[in-house]
Design an enzyme around this catalytic site. Sequence first.
Site, PDB file in Angstrom:
ATOM      1  N   GLY A  68      51.306  28.058  31.969  1.00 55.57           N
ATOM      2  CA  GLY A  68      50.842  29.372  31.625  1.00 55.57           C
ATOM      3  C   GLY A  68      50.122  30.200  32.637  1.00 55.57           C
ATOM      4  O   GLY A  68      49.925  29.812  33.766  1.00 55.57           O
ATOM      5  N   SER A  69      49.780  31.288  32.163  1.00 55.53           N
ATOM      6  CA  SER A  69      49.250  32.489  32.765  1.00 55.53           C
ATOM      7  C   SER A  69      49.936  32.862  34.057  1.00 55.53           C
ATOM      8  O   SER A  69      49.965  32.105  35.029  1.00 55.53           O
ATOM      9  CB  SER A  69      47.750  32.408  32.997  1.00 55.53           C
ATOM     10  OG  SER A  69      47.299  33.668  33.441  1.00 55.53           O
ATOM     11  N   SER A  70      50.488  34.061  34.027  1.00 55.87           N
ATOM     12  CA  SER A  70      51.133  34.592  35.223  1.00 55.87           C
ATOM     13  C   SER A  70      50.146  34.718  36.372  1.00 55.87           C
ATOM     14  O   SER A  70      50.542  34.767  37.529  1.00 55.87           O
ATOM     15  CB  SER A  70      51.797  35.934  34.923  1.00 55.87           C
ATOM     16  OG  SER A  70      50.832  36.849  34.431  1.00 55.87           O
ATOM     17  N   SER A  71      48.859  34.737  36.075  1.00 53.90           N
ATOM     18  CA  SER A  71      47.842  34.798  37.128  1.00 53.90           C
ATOM     19  C   SER A  71      47.764  33.504  37.925  1.00 53.90           C
ATOM     20  O   SER A  71      47.149  33.477  38.996  1.00 53.90           O
ATOM     21  CB  SER A  71      46.479  35.121  36.520  1.00 53.90           C
ATOM     22  OG  SER A  71      46.522  36.388  35.897  1.00 53.90           O
ATOM     23  N   SER A  72      48.375  32.439  37.438  1.00 53.90           N
ATOM     24  CA  SER A  72      48.401  31.182  38.195  1.00 53.90           C
ATOM     25  C   SER A  72      49.038  31.380  39.562  1.00 53.90           C
ATOM     26  O   SER A  72      48.653  30.723  40.535  1.00 53.90           O
ATOM     27  CB  SER A  72      49.182  30.105  37.432  1.00 53.90           C
ATOM     28  OG  SER A  72      48.448  29.629  36.336  1.00 53.90           O
TER      29      SER A  72
END
Length: 144
Positions: A68-72
């Site tokens: 998850g999270s595209s911020s990764s």
Amino acid sequence: MMQSVDAIGRVGTFQLAGEAEGEALVFSQPLSFWGGIEAETGDITDHSHPGLGQNVSGKILVMPSGRGSSSSSSVLAEAIRRGTAPAGILLERPDPILAVGAIVAEFLYAISMPLVVCDIGGIVSGERIAIGIGADGEAVVRKV
């Protein structure tokens, strides 16, 4: 695509090609870089992850997938820039978010961190793992 080479090696597919060597850090659970890894140090900070307190810096991170999270992708790119990222990552399933982070870091900072999709079964934390490029451009993963 993910055939075995022999008892100590395997062939995989690159999401981002490159070569690396390091100690395997194996998790049965996915890890999110956003909120799960401290980019400044490489420490795992996700309190719900069994790897809490361990450090990914310079290791070959082995796990089923990212989480998850595209911020990764931005956290991974920043860790690569700082030199606190894994030396390479082995996944069972492709992960577009981690691939974006690695590709951006290579483009912006000219630092390559191989990202490989392969069979991760039988790899144990603490083993030395090398990622290389085979004659046909495939990823070759072996114990060192």
